[in-house]
Design a protein around this motif. Structure first.
Motif, short mmCIF file in Angstrom:
data_model
loop_
_atom_site.label_atom_id
_atom_site.label_comp_id
_atom_site.label_asym_id
_atom_site.label_seq_id
_atom_site.Cartn_x
_atom_site.Cartn_y
_atom_site.Cartn_z
N UNK A 370 0.86 -1.19 0.00
CA UNK A 370 0.00 0.00 0.00
C UNK A 370 0.90 1.23 0.00
N UNK A 371 0.69 2.11 -0.98
CA UNK A 371 1.56 3.29 -1.08
C UNK A 371 0.96 4.53 -0.43
N UNK A 372 -0.37 4.62 -0.47
CA UNK A 372 -1.04 5.75 0.17
C UNK A 372 -2.40 5.27 0.68
N UNK A 373 -2.91 5.96 1.69
CA UNK A 373 -4.22 5.59 2.25
C UNK A 373 -5.03 6.87 2.47
N UNK A 374 -6.31 6.82 2.15
CA UNK A 374 -7.19 7.95 2.50
C UNK A 374 -8.52 7.37 2.95
N UNK A 375 -9.14 8.02 3.92
CA UNK A 375 -10.44 7.52 4.37
C UNK A 375 -11.43 8.67 4.42
N UNK A 376 -12.71 8.32 4.24
CA UNK A 376 -13.77 9.26 4.55
C UNK A 376 -14.76 8.47 5.39
N UNK A 377 -15.87 9.10 5.71
CA UNK A 377 -16.84 8.45 6.59
C UNK A 377 -17.33 7.11 6.02
N UNK A 378 -17.45 7.04 4.70
CA UNK A 378 -18.03 5.82 4.11
C UNK A 378 -17.12 5.20 3.05
N UNK A 379 -15.82 5.49 3.11
CA UNK A 379 -14.92 5.00 2.06
C UNK A 379 -13.51 4.83 2.60
#
Ligand code: ASP
Ligand code: MG
Length: 413
Positions: A370-379
């Motif tokens: 995994x090179x980058x990670x991003x999260x939101x409330x539903x993703x």
């Protein structure tokens, strides 16, 4: 008796035979006295063909004239459908945007709808007509033709449904509905019976092509119940509506893959206030959309700044970044043009923890870095080497949505 807005996409009206089939379907929907408004796209490939002709004449065709040109595709389909409906004995009348006063701003190619005057549609319906509307375009205050963005016949349909307070807006396309993943990638992807507006917005934004993004925003804002379904069969499609309890019980609604990303890293940036603004200001000013951003600060107060842009924007972004790197005293710029963004989406994540952790476990088991990670409330989205993008989607789909997939983690909330 209901008021139903139906939208038929390019493949659904792609030939004489298909237009006949659409006319039959419209007629059938009228059973029981329903009022039908049919919004049509240009015949499959037509809009691209028109853009291509303009591009043969000029590298950057004038936006106003381009809109006059490309809006004709929908005019043709609308007239053809009305002609066919009349031929089979059904009163029908086609309308262009100026006749319905679908007013927009003057941003050619991406105009926003400001208002719709429902009077002429209501009049025509009262006279027992099927109302056929040419999608995708509007008219500005000067009376000029505008277009609403690629795929925006969906938006014409949803906006009309909202303006007329329709009971239902059906989007007819060439697939059965919204799938848990691209069936070409995941043979065991399945059609969803229901999905929330928010999930659909994420999926549309992440590249699932079934619905135009803005049309979902408008549907959510004006509570327009949407049904995405196939014009090639009678199978019920996917409902798109407000979130409810049953949707929350589903941890992940879909897995998506975006293979059009690339990654840029500015190495050894000074770690002080104002640096991020210096870097991203000129990129934004150039109209380049930056997606994920990560900053790692090391012990010597230098930071690495990594971000993703669409691959089509990479060259321009690099040109800007090289200059910025020199100006800010950074030690260098690296890039990787073949990365993929893989995302899992589901409103169940609002109430259940552990999705990200489970996602990382699945990828670890496949030995995908995994090179980058991003999260939101539903993703949750990760960037991986593009070579592993498809494998990642399949593994995640199996884990979250395959037969025997996990439900919400026990006790987690
Ligand atoms: N014909 C337009 C396009 O190809 C609009 C649409 O199909 O919805 O983008
Ligand atoms: Mg479309």
């Amino acid at each position: 008796m209901a008021l139903i807005v139906q939208k038929y996409g390019g493949t659904s009206v792609g030939s004489v035979e298909r237009i006949k089939a659409v006319a039959d379907r419209v007629l059938k929907s009228r059973t029981g006295g329903n009022d039908i408004i049919a919004v049509v796209s240009a015949m499959a490939g037509e809009t691209n063909r028109l853009f291509a002709i303009a591009n043969q004449l000029c590298d950057a065709p004038d936006p106003r004239e381009t809109d006059v040109l490309v809006a004709t595709g929908e005019q043709v389909s609308a007239a053809l459908l009305a002609i066919r409906l009349r031929a089979i004995g059904q009163p029908a009348i086609s309308f262009l945007a100026h006749q319905l006063r679908i007013f927009t701003d003057s941003n050619h190619g991406r105009a926003r709808i400001k208002s719709i005057d429902s009077e002429s549609v209501l009049q025509a319906l009262k006279q027992r007509n099927i109302v056929v509307v040419a999608g995708y375009h509007g008219v500005d205050a000067k009376g000029d033709v505008t277009t609403l963005g690629r795929g925006a016949s969906d938006l014409t349909a949803v906006a009309l449904a909202a303006a007329l307070d329709a009971d239902l807006c059906e989007i007819y396309t060439d697939v059965d509905g919204v799938y848990t993943a691209d069936p070409n990638l995941c043979p065991n992807a399945r059609k969803l019976d229901r999905i929330s507006y928010d999930e659909m917005l994420e999926l549309a934004g992440l590249g699932a092509k079934v619905l135009q993004h803005r049309s979902v925003e408008v549907a959510k804002r004006f509570n327009v119940p949407l049904m995405v379904r196939s014009s090639f069969s009678d199978i019920p499609g996917t409902w798109v509506g407000h979130e409810d309890q049953s949707m929350e019980d589903v941890l992940v609604a879909g897995v998506t893959l975006d293979q059009n990303q690339s990654k840029v890293t500015i190495v050894g940036v000074e770690d002080r206030p104002g640096v991020a603004a210096k870097i991203f200001g000129p990129i934004a000013a150039a109209g380049i959309v930056v997606d994920m951003i990560i900053q790692n600060v090391s012990a010597d107060s230098r930071a690495d700044m990594t971000f993703t842009v669409a691959r089509a924007d990479l060259k321009r972004a690099l040109e800007l970044v090289e200059v910025i790197a020199r100006e800010t005293g950074a030690s260098g710029v690296r890039h990787e043009d073949q990365v993929a963004k893989v995302s899992v989406v589901g409103c169940g994540m609002r109430t259940h923890a552990g999705v990200a952790a489970r996602m990382f476990e699945v990828l670890a088991k496949e030995r995908i870095n995994i090179e980058m990670i991003a999260t939101s409330e539903i993703k949750v989205s990760v960037v991986v080497n593009n070579r592993y993008g498809e494998l990642a989607v399949r593994a995640l789909h199996d884990a979250f949505l395959g037969a025997g997939a996990c439900g919400p983690p026990a006790g987690a909330s």
